[in-house]
Design an enzyme around this catalytic site. Structure first.
Site, mmCIF file in Angstrom:
data_model
loop_
_atom_site.group_PDB
_atom_site.id
_atom_site.type_symbol
_atom_site.label_atom_id
_atom_site.label_comp_id
_atom_site.label_asym_id
_atom_site.label_seq_id
_atom_site.Cartn_x
_atom_site.Cartn_y
_atom_site.Cartn_z
ATOM 1 N N SER A 185 0.835 -1.199 0.000
ATOM 2 C CA SER A 185 0.000 0.000 0.000
ATOM 3 C C SER A 185 0.871 1.250 0.000
ATOM 4 O O SER A 185 1.656 1.480 0.930
ATOM 5 C CB SER A 185 -0.905 0.002 1.233
ATOM 6 O OG SER A 185 -1.432 1.296 1.403
ATOM 7 N N HIS B 202 -1.116 -1.118 -4.425
ATOM 8 C CA HIS B 202 -2.410 -0.824 -3.783
ATOM 9 C C HIS B 202 -2.465 0.673 -3.470
ATOM 10 O O HIS B 202 -1.577 1.215 -2.803
ATOM 11 C CB HIS B 202 -2.520 -1.651 -2.498
ATOM 12 C CG HIS B 202 -3.816 -1.519 -1.766
ATOM 13 N ND1 HIS B 202 -4.928 -2.285 -2.054
ATOM 14 C CD2 HIS B 202 -4.182 -0.718 -0.737
ATOM 15 C CE1 HIS B 202 -5.919 -1.960 -1.229
ATOM 16 N NE2 HIS B 202 -5.487 -1.009 -0.414
ATOM 17 N N ASP C 290 -4.842 3.707 -1.841
ATOM 18 C CA ASP C 290 -5.982 3.992 -0.958
ATOM 19 C C ASP C 290 -6.501 5.405 -1.217
ATOM 20 O O ASP C 290 -5.781 6.377 -1.010
ATOM 21 C CB ASP C 290 -5.536 3.879 0.504
ATOM 22 C CG ASP C 290 -5.198 2.452 0.878
ATOM 23 O OD1 ASP C 290 -6.094 1.602 0.807
ATOM 24 O OD2 ASP C 290 -4.024 2.184 1.214
ATOM 25 N N MET D 11 -9.242 8.208 -0.137
ATOM 26 C CA MET D 11 -10.114 8.531 1.014
ATOM 27 C C MET D 11 -10.721 9.923 0.850
ATOM 28 O O MET D 11 -10.075 10.810 0.288
ATOM 29 C CB MET D 11 -9.294 8.517 2.299
ATOM 30 C CG MET D 11 -8.536 7.228 2.514
ATOM 31 S SD MET D 11 -7.482 7.356 3.961
ATOM 32 C CE MET D 11 -6.664 5.771 3.909
ATOM 33 N N HIS E 86 -8.369 1.099 -3.922
ATOM 34 C CA HIS E 86 -9.307 0.869 -2.818
ATOM 35 C C HIS E 86 -10.014 2.189 -2.523
ATOM 36 O O HIS E 86 -9.410 3.109 -1.969
ATOM 37 C CB HIS E 86 -8.486 0.365 -1.618
ATOM 38 C CG HIS E 86 -9.264 0.142 -0.364
ATOM 39 N ND1 HIS E 86 -8.652 -0.086 0.854
ATOM 40 C CD2 HIS E 86 -10.590 0.107 -0.116
ATOM 41 C CE1 HIS E 86 -9.579 -0.249 1.783
ATOM 42 N NE2 HIS E 86 -10.760 -0.127 1.232
ATOM 43 N N MET F 298 -12.235 4.376 -0.507
ATOM 44 C CA MET F 298 -12.903 4.586 0.782
ATOM 45 C C MET F 298 -13.661 5.903 0.674
ATOM 46 O O MET F 298 -13.335 6.892 1.316
ATOM 47 C CB MET F 298 -11.865 4.620 1.907
ATOM 48 C CG MET F 298 -11.386 3.226 2.273
ATOM 49 S SD MET F 298 -9.815 3.238 3.163
ATOM 50 C CE MET F 298 -8.705 3.232 1.786
ATOM 51 N N MET G 181 -11.465 -5.962 5.394
ATOM 52 C CA MET G 181 -10.678 -5.002 6.167
ATOM 53 C C MET G 181 -10.332 -5.629 7.513
ATOM 54 O O MET G 181 -11.223 -6.007 8.283
ATOM 55 C CB MET G 181 -11.455 -3.705 6.379
ATOM 56 C CG MET G 181 -11.637 -2.863 5.128
ATOM 57 S SD MET G 181 -10.123 -2.565 4.191
ATOM 58 C CE MET G 181 -9.115 -1.709 5.409
ATOM 59 N N ASP H 190 -6.678 -6.616 4.130
ATOM 60 C CA ASP H 190 -6.017 -5.303 4.155
ATOM 61 C C ASP H 190 -6.005 -4.731 5.568
ATOM 62 O O ASP H 190 -7.057 -4.498 6.160
ATOM 63 C CB ASP H 190 -6.788 -4.378 3.197
ATOM 64 C CG ASP H 190 -6.170 -2.995 3.065
ATOM 65 O OD1 ASP H 190 -5.086 -2.753 3.614
ATOM 66 O OD2 ASP H 190 -6.796 -2.154 2.384
HETATM 67 C C1 DX5 Z 1 -6.281 1.397 5.568
HETATM 68 C C2 DX5 Z 1 -5.828 1.092 4.170
HETATM 69 C C3 DX5 Z 1 -4.709 0.146 4.103
HETATM 70 C C4 DX5 Z 1 -3.443 0.611 4.771
HETATM 71 C C5 DX5 Z 1 -2.669 -0.602 5.224
HETATM 72 O O1 DX5 Z 1 -7.451 2.105 5.499
HETATM 73 O O2 DX5 Z 1 -6.890 0.542 3.429
HETATM 74 O O3 DX5 Z 1 -4.437 -0.248 2.757
HETATM 75 O O4 DX5 Z 1 -2.629 1.383 3.938
HETATM 76 O O5 DX5 Z 1 -1.601 -0.179 5.993
HETATM 77 P P1 DX5 Z 1 -0.961 -1.119 7.129
HETATM 78 O O6 DX5 Z 1 -0.411 -2.318 6.435
HETATM 79 O O7 DX5 Z 1 0.089 -0.239 7.722
HETATM 80 O O8 DX5 Z 1 -2.055 -1.465 8.086
HETATM 81 ZN ZN ZN Z 2 -6.444 -0.327 1.384
#
Ligand code: DX5
Ligand code: ZN
Length: 218
Positions: free
Chosen positions: A9, A34, A36, A38, A67, A69, A138, A176
């Site tokens: 990620s 990956h 993220d 948000m 991903h 969010m 998650m 994840d």
């Molecule tokens: C959290 C994200 C993850 C995050 C994982 O909301 O979806 O992808 O980056 O990070 P670690 O591996 O540090 O938990």
């Molecule tokens: Zn993620």
């Protein structure tokens, strides 16, 4: 599709040295990037927008796993395709017309996953599990990297496997959050196909070694 996939990620990458980190992943055993996204609404954090995906796509030699969010992800599917997403995960909790949005993502030429928050039961995917490529479990509450792995995820993984086989789905299981060398092997052994990991990889002095070790199940 190949299994035992590691998707680092980029939320934990050093953004001042993004190109360096992309090249490191290109030359590692990692399988996907990956990313993220948000919106400070579905989760209490803001991360990247589409431009970030565009820059990563320019240099990444592996699939881009996005991903989302964000609430009402259906508003931005076409844009994310243009920016370079290969897979899109939408949250069950953030999308009212899930069936329609899944079709829309596929029509736009991307693979589709449905992400579930830690409190959302797998059973809610019963009627759509056949039509998706991934279930994203998650294993932390979404929004931040560096959180502790939620132990109930093991039970959730079993439930996901059972539902997939009962419904004769070919969906792969992606997990994840909070993944490190202490839990990666047992998650793969228990049926996870894809592991996303941020802080454990990027905070290591030799990230490529961690990625290699995560892929070796022992
Ligand atoms: C959290 C994200 C993850 C995050 C994982 O909301 O979806 O992808 O980056 O990070 P670690 O591996 O540090 O938990
Ligand atoms: Zn993620």
């Amino acid at each position: 599709m190949k299994k035992k996939i590691i998707a680092p990620s980029l939320l934990s990458a050093d953004l001042a040295f993004l190109y360096r980190d992309i090249e490191m992943l290109n030359n590692s055993d990692a399988d996907w990037f990956h990313i993220d996204i948000m919106d400070y609404s579905f989760v209490s954090n803001i991360s990247f927008g589409g431009l970030f995906i565009q820059y990563v796509k320019k240099y990444a030699s592996k699939p881009i796993d996005v991903h989302l969010m964000i609430f009402q992800p259906e508003r931005y599917i076409k844009q994310f395709k243009q920016y370079g997403a290969d897979h899109i995960h939408i949250h069950y909790e953030a999308c009212i017309h899930l069936n329609r949005t899944i079709s829309y993502i596929k029509e736009n030429g991307m693979k589709v996953g449905v992400a579930l928050n830690p409190h959302t039961p797998i059973l809610l995917l019963k009627d759509i599990i056949k039509y998706i490529d991934f279930v994203l479990l998650m294993s932390v509450n979404p929004g931040f990297s560096g959180q502790k792995f939620i132990i109930q995820t093991y039970k959730k993984l079993k439930d996901a496997k059972d539902l997939i086989s009962k419904e004769q789905s070919s969906a792969l299981i992606e997990i994840d959050g909070g993944i490190n060398l202490d839990n990666s092997s047992v998650l793969f052994k228990n049926g996870a196909d894809i592991l996303v990991s941020g802080s454990s990889i990027f905070s290591a002095s030799h990230p490529t070694k961690i990625i290699k070790k995560m892929k070796s199940v022992y």
